[in-house]
Write a protein that holds these residues in place. Structure first.
Motif, PDB file in Angstrom:
ATOM      1  N   SER A 174      21.195   2.143  -6.371  1.00  0.00           N
ATOM      2  CA  SER A 174      20.558   0.933  -6.466  1.00  0.00           C
ATOM      3  C   SER A 174      19.586   0.378  -5.372  1.00  0.00           C
ATOM      4  N   THR A 175      19.652   1.070  -4.232  1.00  0.00           N
ATOM      5  CA  THR A 175      19.093   0.494  -3.065  1.00  0.00           C
ATOM      6  C   THR A 175      17.473   1.029  -3.222  1.00  0.00           C
ATOM      7  N   GLN A 176      16.544   0.281  -3.257  1.00  0.00           N
ATOM      8  CA  GLN A 176      15.196   0.659  -3.349  1.00  0.00           C
ATOM      9  C   GLN A 176      14.315  -0.173  -2.267  1.00  0.00           C
ATOM     10  N   GLY A 177      12.971   0.564  -2.162  1.00  0.00           N
ATOM     11  CA  GLY A 177      12.208   0.001  -1.141  1.00  0.00           C
ATOM     12  C   GLY A 177      12.567   0.335   0.384  1.00  0.00           C
ATOM     13  N   LEU A 178      12.925   1.330   0.498  1.00  0.00           N
ATOM     14  CA  LEU A 178      13.312   1.721   1.833  1.00  0.00           C
ATOM     15  C   LEU A 178      12.056   2.266   2.421  1.00  0.00           C
ATOM     16  N   TYR A 179      11.342   1.612   3.478  1.00  0.00           N
ATOM     17  CA  TYR A 179       9.947   2.122   3.948  1.00  0.00           C
ATOM     18  C   TYR A 179      10.425   2.652   5.307  1.00  0.00           C
ATOM     19  N   LEU A 180       9.597   4.220   5.283  1.00  0.00           N
ATOM     20  CA  LEU A 180       9.562   4.820   6.394  1.00  0.00           C
ATOM     21  C   LEU A 180       7.910   4.934   6.813  1.00  0.00           C
ATOM     22  N   ILE A 181       7.575   4.436   7.878  1.00  0.00           N
ATOM     23  CA  ILE A 181       6.426   4.236   8.186  1.00  0.00           C
ATOM     24  C   ILE A 181       5.800   5.589   9.203  1.00  0.00           C
ATOM     25  N   VAL A 182       4.808   5.933   8.711  1.00  0.00           N
ATOM     26  CA  VAL A 182       4.241   7.254   9.397  1.00  0.00           C
ATOM     27  C   VAL A 182       2.835   7.271   9.837  1.00  0.00           C
ATOM     28  N   TYR A 183       2.645   8.041  10.884  1.00  0.00           N
ATOM     29  CA  TYR A 183       1.205   7.828  11.325  1.00  0.00           C
ATOM     30  C   TYR A 183       0.256   8.612  10.538  1.00  0.00           C
ATOM     31  N   ASP A 184       0.725   9.850  10.190  1.00  0.00           N
ATOM     32  CA  ASP A 184      -0.076  10.417   9.125  1.00  0.00           C
ATOM     33  C   ASP A 184       0.519  10.917   7.956  1.00  0.00           C
ATOM     34  N   ILE A 185       0.231  10.386   6.843  1.00  0.00           N
ATOM     35  CA  ILE A 185       1.272  10.459   5.568  1.00  0.00           C
ATOM     36  C   ILE A 185       0.969  11.902   4.997  1.00  0.00           C
ATOM     37  N   GLU A 186       0.006  12.424   5.433  1.00  0.00           N
ATOM     38  CA  GLU A 186      -0.282  14.070   4.520  1.00  0.00           C
ATOM     39  C   GLU A 186       0.622  14.719   5.516  1.00  0.00           C
ATOM     40  N   VAL A 187       0.759  14.875   6.721  1.00  0.00           N
ATOM     41  CA  VAL A 187       1.642  15.469   7.514  1.00  0.00           C
ATOM     42  C   VAL A 187       3.080  15.271   7.114  1.00  0.00           C
ATOM     43  N   ALA A 188       3.429  13.983   7.314  1.00  0.00           N
ATOM     44  CA  ALA A 188       4.975  13.743   6.982  1.00  0.00           C
ATOM     45  C   ALA A 188       5.448  13.930   5.621  1.00  0.00           C
ATOM     46  N   ARG A 189       4.467  14.057   4.241  1.00  0.00           N
ATOM     47  CA  ARG A 189       4.753  14.328   3.338  1.00  0.00           C
ATOM     48  C   ARG A 189       4.698  16.140   3.277  1.00  0.00           C
ATOM     49  N   ALA A 190       3.883  16.668   3.578  1.00  0.00           N
ATOM     50  CA  ALA A 190       4.128  18.055   3.780  1.00  0.00           C
ATOM     51  C   ALA A 190       5.026  18.557   4.386  1.00  0.00           C
ATOM     52  N   GLU A 191       5.717  17.939   5.599  1.00  0.00           N
ATOM     53  CA  GLU A 191       7.054  18.330   6.239  1.00  0.00           C
ATOM     54  C   GLU A 191       8.281  18.111   5.018  1.00  0.00           C
TER      55      GLU A 191
END
Length: 157
Positions: free
Chosen positions: A66-83
């Motif tokens: 039930s917990t939604q909208g937990l934001y993880l701020i990243v400098y480079d979203i493509e790198v973070a997503r790929a990892e």
């Protein structure tokens, strides 16, 4: 006055499954303590974060997922997503919003959580504006996380 958010409790149905997920995602496990058969606490901290999460047994009455909208701020979203994808996490493709209301404006614009897929446009923000590009993922119970790209934080942040 400083008010620092330090901890968020995530409701999960299967503690060991959630533990495996957050370990796979690269979160640092801080503690895993079992007091008795009805109470177990596991604390993880996302890489680079000062705010941790707790999951476990007997730690919350909230419904699992039930917990939604937990934001993880990243400098480079493509790198973070790929990892994360490389770690076996199912992460959405990059998206931005059609109207520009999700992206934080440095001149006092509004911010609205991008619930569901309404208004989402595939791909990064056209100008790669800070606060404008997102990707999402969920833990096995459905607790929802949002990656948001920010290279230069808004003043006062």
């Amino acid at each position: 006055m400083d008010l620092k958010l330090e901890l968020i409790i995530l409701p999960v149905s299967d503690v060991d499954r959630a533990k495996s997920f957050y370990e796979a995602a690269g979160f640092r496990m801080d503690i895993d303590v079992t007091a008795n058969e009805d109470y177990r606490v596991i604390q993880f901290t996302p890489p680079g974060s000062e705010c941790a999460i707790i999951l476990g047994k007997g730690v919350t009455s909230a419904a699992p997922g039930s917990t939604q909208g937990l934001y993880l701020i990243v400098y480079d979203i493509e790198v973070a997503r790929a990892e994360l994808v490389g770690r076996g996490i199912d992460v959405s493709e990059l998206f931005h919003d059609a109207e520009g209301i999700f992206a934080h404006s440095h001149d006092g614009g509004k911010f609205v959580y991008p619930a569901g897929n309404k208004g989402q446009v595939a791909g990064p923000h056209p100008t790669r504006a800070d606060y404008g590009t997102y990707a999402t993922f969920s833990d096995p119970d459905g607790n929802g996380w949002v990656l948001q790209e920010v290279k230069q934080r808004a003043p006062g942040r």
